[in-house]
Design a protein around this motif. Sequence first.
Motif, short mmCIF file in Angstrom:
data_model
loop_
_atom_site.label_atom_id
_atom_site.label_comp_id
_atom_site.label_asym_id
_atom_site.label_seq_id
_atom_site.Cartn_x
_atom_site.Cartn_y
_atom_site.Cartn_z
N ALA A 203 -1.20 -72.72 75.22
CA ALA A 203 -1.90 -74.00 74.37
C ALA A 203 -3.92 -73.29 74.76
N LEU A 204 -3.90 -72.60 75.43
CA LEU A 204 -4.74 -72.03 75.43
C LEU A 204 -5.97 -71.49 75.14
N PHE A 205 -4.62 -70.82 74.56
CA PHE A 205 -5.45 -69.68 72.81
C PHE A 205 -4.27 -70.15 71.69
N GLY A 206 -5.19 -70.06 70.84
CA GLY A 206 -3.82 -69.24 69.28
C GLY A 206 -3.30 -68.07 69.65
N ALA A 207 -2.93 -67.96 68.47
CA ALA A 207 -1.72 -67.09 67.71
C ALA A 207 -2.98 -65.61 68.04
N GLY A 208 -2.09 -64.87 69.01
CA GLY A 208 -3.03 -63.23 68.85
C GLY A 208 -2.64 -62.18 67.62
N VAL A 209 -3.79 -62.19 67.11
CA VAL A 209 -3.43 -60.76 66.14
C VAL A 209 -2.48 -59.83 66.12
N ARG A 210 -1.88 -58.99 65.86
CA ARG A 210 -1.48 -57.54 66.51
C ARG A 210 -1.42 -56.78 65.80
N ARG A 211 -2.68 -55.47 65.86
CA ARG A 211 -3.15 -54.05 65.33
C ARG A 211 -2.25 -53.37 65.90
N ARG A 212 -1.49 -51.67 65.41
CA ARG A 212 -0.81 -50.49 66.24
C ARG A 212 -2.02 -49.11 65.70
N HIS A 213 -1.78 -48.55 66.74
CA HIS A 213 -2.47 -47.40 66.49
C HIS A 213 -1.46 -46.60 67.51
N HIS A 214 -1.69 -44.99 66.85
CA HIS A 214 -1.61 -43.96 67.74
C HIS A 214 -2.10 -42.57 67.81
N GLN A 215 -1.87 -42.06 68.41
CA GLN A 215 -2.56 -41.10 68.95
C GLN A 215 -1.69 -39.72 69.39
N ASP A 216 -1.75 -38.53 68.75
CA ASP A 216 -1.88 -37.92 69.05
C ASP A 216 -2.10 -36.41 70.70
N ILE A 217 -1.70 -36.69 71.25
CA ILE A 217 -2.13 -35.15 72.09
C ILE A 217 -1.28 -34.35 72.68
#
Length: 277
Positions: A203-217
Amino acid sequence: MIVGRQDGPEDEPSQSPGADLRVGFDHDAELYDRARPAYPDALLDDLFELSGLGPRPRILEVGAGTGQATLPLAARGASVLAVELGPSLAAVLRRGAAGLPIDVVTGAFEDCVLPDEQFDAVAAFTAWHWLTPDVRLLRAHTALRPGGSLVTVTTTHVRGGTVQFFDDVQECYERWDPATPPGVRTVLSDAIPAAVDEADTSALFGAGVRRRHHQDITYSTSAYLDVLGTYSGHMALAPEPRAGLFACVARLIDDRYDGAVTKRYLYELRVAPKRRG
């Protein structure tokens, strides 16, 4: 699924860690600073956007290491209070942060002394899973101003890059690391579920928004061994099997892959707004 212990940050414990592993990163801070990659610029763009950060935000970063995220945050105008458990890692971070709006606190986030002034964001880059559940959540909530955000980033090694190498190297892990399940392989990003924890139901936080990223090394043989040397599972191996594993990996890269391999990282950003309470 992961391949042996090769996958690094994502194969570390998701519950309260043992002190031996948690402080292990401090053993060779210079190696950690040299080997651990920075985060994609697009991820930091999303962090600022989703958190609604202005031009000069105050950010509390937890588990800052040697500044893989800290320095880019400051370069974008943020004033950062970086909390780092390892004194050697913190010393390297202080050196790199000279002249930047970065203050470094050495100690555990769960019990270190924080300023009374609240922050626009509390951020943990590949470090949130090392912290004690519930304690981490309450401390983050307390440290945030009204409307501030909890920001977490998880890192996972996924299928991509030099795919055949990561299949072949399983033989090295099965030979030298007794904890390796037989026959496992990396998987595509789409098969990796969202990293969910108590912040998603609190109840301390609202719904988290997620985004994904990739990185090739792409890594040379020596650079790849360096990054393996910063992973908790590899540090936990006894000296003889660790040396055998590293020699096996090095031979494989040199003999079959012309001295270089590419690893694909998946980064999942979660931004959860603070609720009043």
